[in-house]
Design an enzyme around this catalytic site. Structure first.
Site, short mmCIF file in Angstrom:
data_model
loop_
_atom_site.label_atom_id
_atom_site.label_comp_id
_atom_site.label_asym_id
_atom_site.label_seq_id
_atom_site.Cartn_x
_atom_site.Cartn_y
_atom_site.Cartn_z
N ARG A 38 -37.96 1.71 61.06
CA ARG A 38 -38.21 0.88 59.87
C ARG A 38 -39.61 0.29 59.89
NH1 ARG A 38 -33.45 -3.03 61.02
NH2 ARG A 38 -34.50 -2.69 63.00
N ASP A 59 -35.10 4.31 57.22
CA ASP A 59 -34.01 3.49 57.75
C ASP A 59 -32.78 4.39 57.90
OD1 ASP A 59 -31.81 1.76 58.03
OD2 ASP A 59 -32.76 0.20 56.83
N VAL A 60 -32.24 4.50 59.12
CA VAL A 60 -31.10 5.41 59.34
C VAL A 60 -29.84 4.99 58.58
CG1 VAL A 60 -31.80 6.31 61.61
CG2 VAL A 60 -30.36 4.24 61.49
N ASN A 82 -31.30 8.56 67.79
CA ASN A 82 -31.50 7.58 68.87
C ASN A 82 -31.51 6.14 68.37
OD1 ASN A 82 -32.79 6.50 71.51
ND2 ASN A 82 -34.34 6.05 69.93
N TYR A 145 -20.51 -3.14 68.75
CA TYR A 145 -21.40 -2.13 69.36
C TYR A 145 -20.56 -1.08 70.09
CZ TYR A 145 -25.30 -0.38 72.32
OH TYR A 145 -26.23 0.39 72.97
N LYS A 149 -20.26 2.86 69.26
CA LYS A 149 -20.68 3.89 70.23
C LYS A 149 -19.51 4.80 70.60
CE LYS A 149 -25.09 2.79 70.77
NZ LYS A 149 -26.18 3.71 70.38
N THR A 180 -35.62 -1.34 78.38
CA THR A 180 -36.28 -1.15 77.08
C THR A 180 -36.33 -2.51 76.36
OG1 THR A 180 -34.28 -0.87 75.74
CG2 THR A 180 -35.10 1.11 76.84
P1 NAP Z 1 -35.25 -0.22 71.26
O1 NAP Z 1 -36.53 -0.09 71.98
O2 NAP Z 1 -34.91 -1.49 70.58
O3 NAP Z 1 -35.16 1.01 70.24
C1 NAP Z 1 -34.35 1.03 69.11
C2 NAP Z 1 -35.14 1.71 68.01
O4 NAP Z 1 -34.28 1.92 66.89
C3 NAP Z 1 -36.34 0.88 67.54
O5 NAP Z 1 -37.49 1.69 67.60
C4 NAP Z 1 -35.99 0.50 66.12
O6 NAP Z 1 -37.15 0.52 65.30
C5 NAP Z 1 -35.01 1.59 65.72
N1 NAP Z 1 -34.08 1.15 64.70
C6 NAP Z 1 -33.26 0.07 64.73
N2 NAP Z 1 -32.59 -0.02 63.59
C7 NAP Z 1 -32.99 1.01 62.80
C8 NAP Z 1 -32.70 1.44 61.50
N3 NAP Z 1 -31.80 0.80 60.72
N4 NAP Z 1 -33.30 2.56 61.02
C9 NAP Z 1 -34.20 3.22 61.78
N5 NAP Z 1 -34.54 2.86 63.02
C10 NAP Z 1 -33.94 1.76 63.52
O7 NAP Z 1 -34.03 0.07 72.24
P2 NAP Z 1 -33.59 1.33 73.13
O8 NAP Z 1 -32.91 0.74 74.29
O9 NAP Z 1 -34.69 2.31 73.34
O10 NAP Z 1 -32.47 1.96 72.19
C11 NAP Z 1 -32.42 3.34 71.84
C12 NAP Z 1 -30.95 3.78 71.82
O11 NAP Z 1 -30.43 3.71 73.15
C13 NAP Z 1 -30.04 2.91 70.95
O12 NAP Z 1 -29.13 3.73 70.23
C14 NAP Z 1 -29.28 2.08 71.98
O13 NAP Z 1 -28.02 1.65 71.51
C15 NAP Z 1 -29.19 3.10 73.10
N6 NAP Z 1 -28.88 2.52 74.42
C16 NAP Z 1 -29.69 1.56 74.97
C17 NAP Z 1 -29.38 1.03 76.21
C18 NAP Z 1 -30.21 -0.04 76.86
O14 NAP Z 1 -29.71 -0.71 77.82
N7 NAP Z 1 -31.47 -0.23 76.48
C19 NAP Z 1 -28.25 1.49 76.90
C20 NAP Z 1 -27.46 2.48 76.31
C21 NAP Z 1 -27.79 2.98 75.08
P3 NAP Z 1 -37.27 -0.42 63.99
O15 NAP Z 1 -36.78 -1.78 64.39
O16 NAP Z 1 -38.71 -0.36 63.65
O17 NAP Z 1 -36.43 0.24 62.94
#
Ligand code: NAP
Length: 247
Positions: A38, A59-60, A82, A145, A149, A180
Site C-alpha cells: 500500500r 492493496d491485497v 506474502n 490472525y 492463517k 521483521t
Molecule cells: P512486514 O515487514 O510488516 O511485512 C508485511 C508487508 O505486507 C508490508 O510490506 C506491508 O506493506 C504489506 N501489507 C500489509 N497490508 C497490506 C495490504 N492490505 N495490501 C498490500 N500489502 C499489505 O512483516 P513480515 O513479517 O515480513 O510479514 C510478511 C508475512 O509473513 C505476513 O503474511 C506475516 O503474517 C507472515 N509471518 C510473519 C512472521 C513474523 O514473525 N514476522 C511469522 C510468520 C508469518 P504496506 O503496509 O505498505 O501495505
C-alpha cells in the site's frame, strides 16, 4: 546463481520484512520481480536496490487493485502471496472490525492474489502463500490472525487438489516468529500491554519457536527459492513449517 532467468515473479508485501528479502534474492537469481504494497516509499526504496525489481502500489484486500495489477503484468511464473498483518487482543475484547481486518488482509488478500495469479500463470508456475505456524497451531491473543492463517493453509490444500496434474504447484510457508518489522510491532504491543521490557518481550516470542531463536527472513526465502527451483514440481499442497519443529 541465475536459475530463475526469464521468469516473472510477483511478491505482495515486498516492501519490507520477508517479502523484501525474497524480492532481492529472486532478483539476484535472475527473475524479473514486481513487488506490491500500500505504501509507495518502501516499495520504491526496494526497487532502487536492484534493477530487476519494479514497484506497484496495490492493496491485497481490494479486488479491483489485484485484478488491475495482474492485468498490467500479463503472464507470470511465480506468485508469492506474502502481505499480511498481525494485531492482538484477547478474544473477548476483539471487536468485529479487528476480526474483519485480520481476515481481509491475511485470508481474503491471499485468495485474491492466488486467484488472479492463477489466471495469469504460465506452465511451470509456482504459487506460494506465506502463512505462519499460526496456520498450524494456536497462539493466545491472536485468534483472528490464527483463524485467517489456518484458512490460508486450507485454501492452499484445496487449490492444490484442483491443480494437481497440471504443471503448476501451490504451497504454504509457515514461519515461526521471524525477525521483521511485524515482529517489532508485536514486541511494542506486548511492552505497551504488559509492561515487559522489549528484551523480555522478544525473548518470550523467540522461546515459543522450537529453534529457541528467531527465524531469519533468509530462511523463509531459501524455502521459497527451493519451491521455485528445478525438481520441486512434485511438492504441492504442503504447509511447510519453518520454525525448527513441527509448528
Ligand atoms: P512486514 O515487514 O510488516 O511485512 C508485511 C508487508 O505486507 C508490508 O510490506 C506491508 O506493506 C504489506 N501489507 C500489509 N497490508 C497490506 C495490504 N492490505 N495490501 C498490500 N500489502 C499489505 O512483516 P513480515 O513479517 O515480513 O510479514 C510478511 C508475512 O509473513 C505476513 O503474511 C506475516 O503474517 C507472515 N509471518 C510473519 C512472521 C513474523 O514473525 N514476522 C511469522 C510468520 C508469518 P504496506 O503496509 O505498505 O501495505
Amino acid at each position: 546463481m541465475s536459475h530463475l532467468k526469464g521468469r516473472r515473479a510477483v511478491i505482495t508485501g515486498g516492501g519490507s520484512g520477508i517479502g523484501a528479502d525474497m524480492a532481492l534474492a529472486f532478483a539476484e537469481a535472475g527473475a524479473e520481480v514486481t513487488i506490491s504494497g500500500r505504501r509507495r516509499e518502501p516499495l520504491e526504496a526496494m526497487a532502487k536496490r536492484h534493477p530487476a525489481i519494479t514497484a506497484e502500489v496495490a492493496d491485497v484486500t481490494s479486488e479491483a487493485d489485484m485484478t488491475a495489477l495482474f492485468e498490467r503484468l500479463g503472464e507470470v511464473d511465480i506468485v508469492i502471496a506474502n502481505a499480511g498483518a498481525a494485531e492482538s487482543a484477547p478474544l473477548a475484547r476483539t471487536e468485529l472490525e479487528q476480526w474483519q481486518r485480520m481476515l481481509d488482509v491475511n485470508l481474503t488478500g491471499v485468495f485474491l492474489t492466488l486467484r488472479e495469479g492463477l489466471k495469469h500463470l504460465r506452465d511451470g508456475g509456482r504459487l506460494i502463500a506465506v502463512a505462519s505456524t499460526a496456520g498450524l497451531k494456536g497462539y493466545a491473543y491472536v485468534a483472528p490472525y490464527c483463524a485467517a492463517k489456518h484458512g490460508v493453509v486450507g485454501l492452499v490444500r484445496a487449490l492444490a487438489q484442483e491443480i494437481a496434474g497440471r504443471d503448476v504447484t501451490v504451497n504454504a510457508l509457515c514461519p515461526g516468529f521471524t525477525e521483521t518489522p511485524l515482529l517489532e510491532a508485536s514486541v511494542a504491543t506486548i511492552v505497551a500491554k504488559t509492561g515487559q521490557s522489549p528484551k523480555q518481550a522478544r525473548a518470550h516470542l523467540q522461546s515459543t519457536n522450537p529453534t529457541g531463536r528467531l527465524i531469519q527472513p533468509a530462511e523463509v526465502t531459501a524455502t521459497a527459492l527451493w519451491l521455485c527451483g528445478p525438481h520441486s514440481g512434485a511438492i504441492n499442497g504442503q504447509a511447510i513449517s519453518i520454525s525448527g519443529g513441527e509448528a
